[in-house]
Scaffold this active site. Sequence first.
Site, mmCIF file in Angstrom:
data_model
loop_
_atom_site.group_PDB
_atom_site.id
_atom_site.type_symbol
_atom_site.label_atom_id
_atom_site.label_comp_id
_atom_site.label_asym_id
_atom_site.label_seq_id
_atom_site.Cartn_x
_atom_site.Cartn_y
_atom_site.Cartn_z
ATOM 1 N N LYS A 119 24.775 -11.506 0.273
ATOM 2 C CA LYS A 119 25.387 -11.319 1.590
ATOM 3 C C LYS A 119 24.508 -10.389 2.445
ATOM 4 O O LYS A 119 23.719 -9.621 1.894
ATOM 5 C CB LYS A 119 26.795 -10.747 1.445
ATOM 6 C CG LYS A 119 26.871 -9.414 0.671
ATOM 7 C CD LYS A 119 28.308 -9.031 0.406
ATOM 8 C CE LYS A 119 28.390 -7.688 -0.313
ATOM 9 N NZ LYS A 119 29.753 -7.332 -0.688
ATOM 10 N N HIS A 120 24.567 -10.486 3.758
ATOM 11 C CA HIS A 120 25.448 -11.248 4.641
ATOM 12 C C HIS A 120 24.551 -12.124 5.507
ATOM 13 O O HIS A 120 23.903 -11.618 6.436
ATOM 14 C CB HIS A 120 26.266 -10.330 5.526
ATOM 15 C CG HIS A 120 27.002 -9.243 4.775
ATOM 16 N ND1 HIS A 120 26.402 -8.068 4.359
ATOM 17 C CD2 HIS A 120 28.295 -9.175 4.363
ATOM 18 C CE1 HIS A 120 27.299 -7.307 3.729
ATOM 19 N NE2 HIS A 120 28.454 -7.955 3.716
ATOM 20 N N ARG A 131 23.949 0.522 1.382
ATOM 21 C CA ARG A 131 24.347 -0.676 0.624
ATOM 22 C C ARG A 131 23.170 -1.627 0.462
ATOM 23 O O ARG A 131 23.229 -2.545 -0.363
ATOM 24 C CB ARG A 131 25.493 -1.378 1.330
ATOM 25 C CG ARG A 131 26.768 -0.549 1.433
ATOM 26 C CD ARG A 131 27.776 -1.217 2.357
ATOM 27 N NE ARG A 131 28.184 -2.514 1.845
ATOM 28 C CZ ARG A 131 28.701 -3.479 2.601
ATOM 29 N NH1 ARG A 131 28.826 -3.319 3.911
ATOM 30 N NH2 ARG A 131 29.069 -4.618 2.057
ATOM 31 N N ASP A 182 34.564 -7.470 -4.437
ATOM 32 C CA ASP A 182 33.421 -6.736 -3.886
ATOM 33 C C ASP A 182 33.010 -5.682 -4.905
ATOM 34 O O ASP A 182 33.668 -4.641 -5.022
ATOM 35 C CB ASP A 182 33.808 -6.044 -2.579
ATOM 36 C CG ASP A 182 33.580 -6.909 -1.360
ATOM 37 O OD1 ASP A 182 32.459 -7.423 -1.213
ATOM 38 O OD2 ASP A 182 34.515 -7.069 -0.565
ATOM 39 N N HIS A 193 33.567 -5.334 10.986
ATOM 40 C CA HIS A 193 34.973 -5.120 10.671
ATOM 41 C C HIS A 193 35.736 -4.754 11.948
ATOM 42 O O HIS A 193 36.917 -5.068 12.099
ATOM 43 C CB HIS A 193 35.156 -3.967 9.682
ATOM 44 C CG HIS A 193 34.663 -4.253 8.303
ATOM 45 N ND1 HIS A 193 33.364 -4.049 7.926
ATOM 46 C CD2 HIS A 193 35.301 -4.713 7.196
ATOM 47 C CE1 HIS A 193 33.218 -4.370 6.651
ATOM 48 N NE2 HIS A 193 34.373 -4.778 6.186
ATOM 49 N N ASP A 253 32.621 -14.298 5.298
ATOM 50 C CA ASP A 253 33.115 -12.931 5.254
ATOM 51 C C ASP A 253 34.577 -12.983 5.700
ATOM 52 O O ASP A 253 35.060 -14.010 6.200
ATOM 53 C CB ASP A 253 32.269 -12.022 6.153
ATOM 54 C CG ASP A 253 32.229 -10.582 5.643
ATOM 55 O OD1 ASP A 253 33.103 -10.207 4.838
ATOM 56 O OD2 ASP A 253 31.327 -9.825 6.054
#
Length: 528
Positions: free
Chosen positions: A196-197, A166, A96, A209, A278
């Site tokens: 991504k994503h 991000r 990453d 997460h 992921d």
Amino acid sequence: MATRDPHRSPAPVPVKPLSIHPEPAAPADLARLVNSVIWPGFVGTTVPSWLDRALRNGLAGVVYFSHNIDPDVPEQLPALSAAIREANPSAVVGVDEEGGNVTRLQSRDGSTIPGAAVLGALDDPEVTAAAGRAIGLHCRAAGVNLAIAPVADVNTNPLNPVIGVRAFGSSTALVSAHTAAAVAGIQSAGVGACAKHFPGHGDTVADSHLDVARVDLTLAQLREHHLPPFQAAFDAGVAAVMSAHIIVPELGGAPATLNPRAGALLRDLGFEGLLVTDALDMAAVRATVGPGEGAVLALLAGADLLCVGNPLNAYTTGRDDEACYTEVFEAVYDAVSSGRLPLTVLRAAAGRVAAFGQWSRVASREVVDFGDGVDWVEVAARACRVDHGAGPVALAGPDIVVTLVDARTGHNMAAGPTDNFLATALLEGHPVCVPDLSLLSAEHLSDLVSAAASQGETVLVLVDSLASPDQQATLAAVAAVAPRALCINAGLAPEGGAATGTALTTIHCHGFSRVSAEAVVRLLNSRE
């Protein structure tokens, strides 16, 4: 259930017929075939024995995390990559590495490359392509051949807890342009990019997460606002795409990673490259079907490469790195052996992993390494935006004491915990006091800030979410006693000149990284 040895090829196992035209029996090299789609993390800065055995029996490769990297020994990581490739010359070695907030290669000291929100605020695709190339060159020097970047999500929800800075921004057109530029830049360094994503994590209010995230949009809305950046990545020749553990109700109740309709949507858009999951240890999979079953469902949904996850995450307590890998291996092996997972599906996935390896070998031979030659601190400083309040955009003077109130709460799971890069950058020229807010009452904080301001010190308040009530409360408390203090906002900047929620002069730096911290300090010093 008999335990399979993932490191040795077992004897042939009969497969239950799927139809009147059954597939051939499971091959003798089934363990090797299963290994070829698994992409685990591991613990340590050298290759553990279990990983070496698995790599020699066809394991797809590894994902690096910060605990695999010793920043004090520059030759350690290239040597680790070389050892991995000695065991499997075709290994996919990924990391990453987004720049900005999310870095593994520079996790201790912070990224020297601006993140997506900085680049989106500057809105110069040529600069974004150069940043992508810089990321690619960092990866290449480390022996990494797949950068898990860029983020192609359109951050349309300002309360998004995991994407935020991000992303390049909230405009579909802007994110599309910069995603394509970043892909081109990364791959110009002979390193694969992974957008991504998919199909877009930008409109969520949950962190996958930690929870199951939903995107409550119609498929038509998704196509209009969130899929175009992925299409731009495909058009730019992106080598890989990472799926999201998000539920799109119109596609059904399963997260996209486990959803055949999401996989079909990706292929219908024309992407023929590598589809990476992921991490399977994230809550949307771990707390529902579990990583092993999630791996099987992901392959059935069209995934090619199974990202197992970080074995040092707090939520993997009780299992070591080998156990995390073995859980996935055994589930996939048994699914093939029972006939539930067709061999044709597994072989197609393994074929795309192998095709990426071939692409990587060719791409790496075609690179001309001329470096980037960009002053990234200057780039990040140019992207900063200032909303003026009562205070000057300057430090009070050379060598003046700076009181830095760090009002941030928690940390982004994707970025992980980091040092206070702003304090480090300030220490280059100023004494810095960073009070521990966990030990101070609101009254004591006000007294401390008031005393600092009355003595002519510079007071800075660092935040990363202007939408956070706790952070706004700290800003209000500081503004009440030190109206000439400065707010440094490392989170999303309000769009269209909207109010920041504080009367303090605010510098929006669009991320929290070493390069953005140094940019803020350069900006403050240049206006003394």
